[in-house]
Write a protein that holds these residues in place. Structure first.
Motif, PDB file in Angstrom:
ATOM      1  N   MET A 140       0.903  -1.268  -0.027  1.00  0.00           N
ATOM      2  CA  MET A 140       0.131   0.100   0.009  1.00  0.00           C
ATOM      3  C   MET A 140       0.889   1.368   0.047  1.00  0.00           C
ATOM      4  SD  MET A 140      -2.931   1.129   2.673  1.00  0.00           S
ATOM      5  CE  MET A 140      -3.723  -0.348   2.082  1.00  0.00           C
ATOM      6  N   SER A 141       0.481   2.017  -0.956  1.00  0.00           N
ATOM      7  CA  SER A 141       1.462   3.392  -0.991  1.00  0.00           C
ATOM      8  C   SER A 141       1.217   4.374   0.176  1.00  0.00           C
ATOM      9  CB  SER A 141       1.161   4.090  -2.458  1.00  0.00           C
ATOM     10  OG  SER A 141      -0.195   4.410  -2.426  1.00  0.00           O
ATOM     11  N   TYR A 142       2.032   5.136   0.567  1.00  0.00           N
ATOM     12  CA  TYR A 142       1.922   6.221   1.591  1.00  0.00           C
ATOM     13  C   TYR A 142       2.486   7.249   1.147  1.00  0.00           C
ATOM     14  CZ  TYR A 142       2.007   8.423   6.142  1.00  0.00           C
ATOM     15  OH  TYR A 142       1.994   9.156   7.128  1.00  0.00           O
ATOM     16  N   LEU A 143       1.915   8.440   1.187  1.00  0.00           N
ATOM     17  CA  LEU A 143       2.655   9.862   0.773  1.00  0.00           C
ATOM     18  C   LEU A 143       2.510  10.742   2.060  1.00  0.00           C
ATOM     19  CD1 LEU A 143       3.506  11.598  -1.664  1.00  0.00           C
ATOM     20  CD2 LEU A 143       1.061  12.280  -1.917  1.00  0.00           C
ATOM     21  N   ILE A 144       3.850  11.380   2.490  1.00  0.00           N
ATOM     22  CA  ILE A 144       3.886  12.433   3.172  1.00  0.00           C
ATOM     23  C   ILE A 144       3.863  13.643   2.384  1.00  0.00           C
ATOM     24  CG2 ILE A 144       5.678  13.606   4.863  1.00  0.00           C
ATOM     25  CD1 ILE A 144       6.876  10.715   5.225  1.00  0.00           C
ATOM     26  N   LYS A 145       3.002  14.573   2.968  1.00  0.00           N
ATOM     27  CA  LYS A 145       2.819  16.076   2.183  1.00  0.00           C
ATOM     28  C   LYS A 145       3.156  17.146   3.317  1.00  0.00           C
ATOM     29  CE  LYS A 145      -1.332  14.937   1.076  1.00  0.00           C
ATOM     30  NZ  LYS A 145      -2.806  14.698   0.769  1.00  0.00           N
ATOM     31  N   PRO A 146       4.548  17.455   3.330  1.00  0.00           N
ATOM     32  CA  PRO A 146       5.018  18.442   4.242  1.00  0.00           C
ATOM     33  C   PRO A 146       4.233  19.724   3.922  1.00  0.00           C
ATOM     34  CG  PRO A 146       6.783  17.493   2.963  1.00  0.00           C
ATOM     35  CD  PRO A 146       5.545  17.049   2.217  1.00  0.00           C
ATOM     36  N   THR A 147       3.611  20.167   5.077  1.00  0.00           N
ATOM     37  CA  THR A 147       3.165  21.472   5.171  1.00  0.00           C
ATOM     38  C   THR A 147       3.865  22.870   4.534  1.00  0.00           C
ATOM     39  OG1 THR A 147       1.654  20.930   7.030  1.00  0.00           O
ATOM     40  CG2 THR A 147       1.742  23.337   6.432  1.00  0.00           C
ATOM     41  N   GLY A 148       3.453  23.482   3.600  1.00  0.00           N
ATOM     42  CA  GLY A 148       4.047  24.612   2.945  1.00  0.00           C
ATOM     43  C   GLY A 148       5.362  24.373   2.213  1.00  0.00           C
ATOM     44  N   TYR A 149       5.482  22.917   1.641  1.00  0.00           N
ATOM     45  CA  TYR A 149       6.694  22.603   0.813  1.00  0.00           C
ATOM     46  C   TYR A 149       6.838  23.482  -0.354  1.00  0.00           C
ATOM     47  CZ  TYR A 149       9.610  19.874  -2.018  1.00  0.00           C
ATOM     48  OH  TYR A 149      10.524  19.337  -2.986  1.00  0.00           O
ATOM     49  N   ARG A 150       7.866  23.942  -0.691  1.00  0.00           N
ATOM     50  CA  ARG A 150       7.990  24.471  -1.996  1.00  0.00           C
ATOM     51  C   ARG A 150       9.654  24.019  -2.313  1.00  0.00           C
ATOM     52  NH1 ARG A 150      10.931  29.042  -3.622  1.00  0.00           N
ATOM     53  NH2 ARG A 150      11.310  29.349  -1.537  1.00  0.00           N
ATOM     54  N   ALA A 151       9.513  23.481  -3.671  1.00  0.00           N
ATOM     55  CA  ALA A 151      11.022  22.944  -4.079  1.00  0.00           C
ATOM     56  C   ALA A 151      11.733  24.190  -4.194  1.00  0.00           C
ATOM     57  CB  ALA A 151      10.760  22.386  -5.443  1.00  0.00           C
TER      58      ALA A 151
ATOM     59  N   LYS B 181      -1.357  12.894  -8.635  1.00  0.00           N
ATOM     60  CA  LYS B 181      -2.144  14.056  -8.530  1.00  0.00           C
ATOM     61  C   LYS B 181      -1.999  14.989  -7.100  1.00  0.00           C
ATOM     62  CE  LYS B 181      -5.734  12.052 -11.404  1.00  0.00           C
ATOM     63  NZ  LYS B 181      -7.258  11.545 -11.504  1.00  0.00           N
ATOM     64  N   GLU B 182      -2.021  13.912  -5.927  1.00  0.00           N
ATOM     65  CA  GLU B 182      -1.748  14.602  -4.749  1.00  0.00           C
ATOM     66  C   GLU B 182      -0.417  15.293  -4.560  1.00  0.00           C
ATOM     67  OE1 GLU B 182      -2.910  12.304  -1.184  1.00  0.00           O
ATOM     68  OE2 GLU B 182      -4.053  10.755  -2.427  1.00  0.00           O
ATOM     69  N   SER B 183       0.647  14.475  -5.252  1.00  0.00           N
ATOM     70  CA  SER B 183       2.081  15.263  -5.048  1.00  0.00           C
ATOM     71  C   SER B 183       2.172  16.523  -5.684  1.00  0.00           C
ATOM     72  CB  SER B 183       2.976  14.052  -5.640  1.00  0.00           C
ATOM     73  OG  SER B 183       2.973  12.751  -4.915  1.00  0.00           O
ATOM     74  N   LYS B 184       1.383  16.489  -6.991  1.00  0.00           N
ATOM     75  CA  LYS B 184       1.432  17.693  -7.627  1.00  0.00           C
ATOM     76  C   LYS B 184       0.730  18.813  -6.919  1.00  0.00           C
ATOM     77  CE  LYS B 184       0.357  19.902 -12.238  1.00  0.00           C
ATOM     78  NZ  LYS B 184      -0.022  19.510 -13.625  1.00  0.00           N
ATOM     79  N   ALA B 185      -0.455  18.522  -6.393  1.00  0.00           N
ATOM     80  CA  ALA B 185      -1.235  19.663  -5.513  1.00  0.00           C
ATOM     81  C   ALA B 185      -0.377  19.932  -4.324  1.00  0.00           C
ATOM     82  CB  ALA B 185      -2.561  19.010  -5.210  1.00  0.00           C
ATOM     83  N   ALA B 186       0.559  19.264  -3.796  1.00  0.00           N
ATOM     84  CA  ALA B 186       1.273  19.607  -2.799  1.00  0.00           C
ATOM     85  C   ALA B 186       2.705  20.227  -2.952  1.00  0.00           C
ATOM     86  CB  ALA B 186       1.588  18.265  -1.910  1.00  0.00           C
ATOM     87  N   GLY B 187       3.051  20.304  -4.110  1.00  0.00           N
ATOM     88  CA  GLY B 187       4.050  21.210  -4.727  1.00  0.00           C
ATOM     89  C   GLY B 187       5.014  20.003  -5.014  1.00  0.00           C
ATOM     90  N   MET B 188       4.843  18.929  -5.298  1.00  0.00           N
ATOM     91  CA  MET B 188       5.903  17.931  -5.550  1.00  0.00           C
ATOM     92  C   MET B 188       5.673  17.117  -6.748  1.00  0.00           C
ATOM     93  SD  MET B 188       6.000  15.710  -1.766  1.00  0.00           S
ATOM     94  CE  MET B 188       4.428  15.275  -1.814  1.00  0.00           C
ATOM     95  N   PRO B 189       5.785  17.755  -7.793  1.00  0.00           N
ATOM     96  CA  PRO B 189       5.376  17.467  -9.137  1.00  0.00           C
ATOM     97  C   PRO B 189       6.180  16.097  -9.397  1.00  0.00           C
ATOM     98  CG  PRO B 189       6.657  19.294  -9.610  1.00  0.00           C
ATOM     99  CD  PRO B 189       6.318  19.260  -8.057  1.00  0.00           C
ATOM    100  N   LEU B 190       5.872  15.104  -9.666  1.00  0.00           N
ATOM    101  CA  LEU B 190       6.708  13.967 -10.024  1.00  0.00           C
ATOM    102  C   LEU B 190       7.162  13.547 -11.547  1.00  0.00           C
ATOM    103  CD1 LEU B 190       4.886  11.121  -7.958  1.00  0.00           C
ATOM    104  CD2 LEU B 190       6.577  12.923  -7.182  1.00  0.00           C
ATOM    105  N   ILE B 191       8.465  13.289 -11.681  1.00  0.00           N
ATOM    106  CA  ILE B 191       9.147  13.312 -13.218  1.00  0.00           C
ATOM    107  C   ILE B 191       8.237  12.178 -13.780  1.00  0.00           C
ATOM    108  CG2 ILE B 191      10.970  12.737 -14.188  1.00  0.00           C
ATOM    109  CD1 ILE B 191      12.588  13.925 -12.409  1.00  0.00           C
TER     110      ILE B 191
END
Length: 345
Positions: free
Chosen positions: A1-12, A335-345
């Motif tokens: 099962m996948s699990y995603l951490i979405k750091p608050t306020g993350y910006r690359a 989708k969740e990663s992109k919304a959280a500022g983490m666009p996946l290659i």
């Protein structure tokens, strides 16, 4: 099962072009430093090995290797490598490498049973390295010396990244902290192994945990380790078991510890037989790799793997390994990663 951490306020901190440049510079710089520190020669490695020879890494013993038939070998099966832990030792023997010298290579693997997330991908890329050692060096002090050399290369590389990208401030301490898994258990007796790792890394910044695979006083292992490469059952002079370990650092972006390297002094004949018995895997003694080791055809060695994408992820302050490497991810994670500022290659 996948699990995603979405750091608050993350910006690359870096755009895609800067990220690609950083990846290239980090990989070039670190492998040169690793080679110099440990006196390693680069060699070419296989992507797959024949099934049934005992060469592939069994990891925790439950992960399924990706397999395929080979038409010109009567449909004999090949396996995509999990890592090159045992292949490297065979190569040391075939290349007749002298004590004090070794090899490193780019290892690319597919681990189809990984639980996908910020730190785990189907695609694994790491520097696998192995160095010939003497019997007199089979002790904790030598293991620590090698760890300190690797860590020195890690610290130098982080400063190189800072010179390239001044917004990325160095965070690694100058010295790495050593602790045995048993002492870590006694320090945090009510926590899980993963939570113990987080707490010790939060405190020290960079930690090497000794004794991965041996049974602790609570009857459990800190983490699993295959029985036929690292020596986790030899009792040291201080009475603690294990000549191997994991190197972890504190990741302030994800607010957790991250393992960058797994390494150790490899099994000799006695440790191999003992660990196969412990693991109820004594039938492996007849496999090609094990047979050569038991016949004194392989040198004593120390070795390990260092995650390339994880290292770049840490240095470039990325929140997801998919910001560093191209792989396959669940649609909802993309989708969740992109919304959280983490666009996946």
């Amino acid at each position: 099962m996948s699990y995603l951490i979405k750091p608050t306020g993350y910006r690359a901190l870096l755009n895609l072009a800067q990220t690609e440049l950083g990846i290239k510079k980090i990989k070039d710089f670190f492998q040169q430093n690793l080679s110099s520190e440990l006196r390693l020669r680069r060699v070419t490695a296989p992507l797959f090995v024949l099934k049934g020879l005992g060469i592939n890494d069994d990891l925790n013993g439950i992960e399924r290797p990706v397999t395929f038939p080979i038409k010109d070998l009567n449909d004999n099966k090949a396996e995509i490598v999990h890592s090159l832990a045992k292949w490297k030792r065979l190569t040391l023997a075939d290349y007749e490498i002298d004590p004090g010298f070794g090899i490193y290579t780019d290892m690319n693997a597919i681990r189809s049973d990984e639980e996908l997330g910020n730190l785990h991908s189907l695609y694994v890329d790491q520097w696998d390295w192995e160095r010939v050692m003497t019997n007199e060096e089979r002790n904790i002090d030598f293991l620590k010396e090698i760890v300190q050399r690797i860590y020195a290369a890690l610290v130098r590389t982080e400063y190189m990244v800072y010179e390239m990208f001044p917004d990325i401030k160095p965070v690694l301490p100058q010295r790495i902290h050593f602790i045995h898994a048993e002492d870590l258990l006694l320090k945090y007796p009510t926590l899980t192994p993963k939570d113990r790792e987080d707490e010790i890394c939060r405190e020290y910044g960079a930690v090497f945990i000794i004794g991965i695979g041996c049974t602790l006083s609570n009857g459990e292992k800190h983490d699993g380790r295959a029985p036929d490469y690292d020596d986790w059952s030899t009792v040291a002079e201080n009475g603690q078991t294990g000549l191997n370990g994991d190197l972890l650092v504190w990741n302030g972006i994800l607010n957790r510890s991250v393992e960058l390297s797994s390494m150790g002094i490899r099994v000799n004949k006695e440790a191999l037989l003992r660990q196969l018995k412990f693991s109820n895997a004594e039938e492996r003694a007849n496999l090609y790799f094990h047979h050569r080791l038991l016949n004194d055809e392989l040198p004593l060695s120390i070795g390990g793997g260092i995650g390339q994408s994880r290292l770049c992820m840490f240095y470039l302050r990325k929140a997801h390994i998919g910001e560093i490497q191209a792989s396959i991810w669940p649609d909802d994670m993309r989708k969740e990663s992109k919304a959280a500022g983490m666009p996946l290659i």
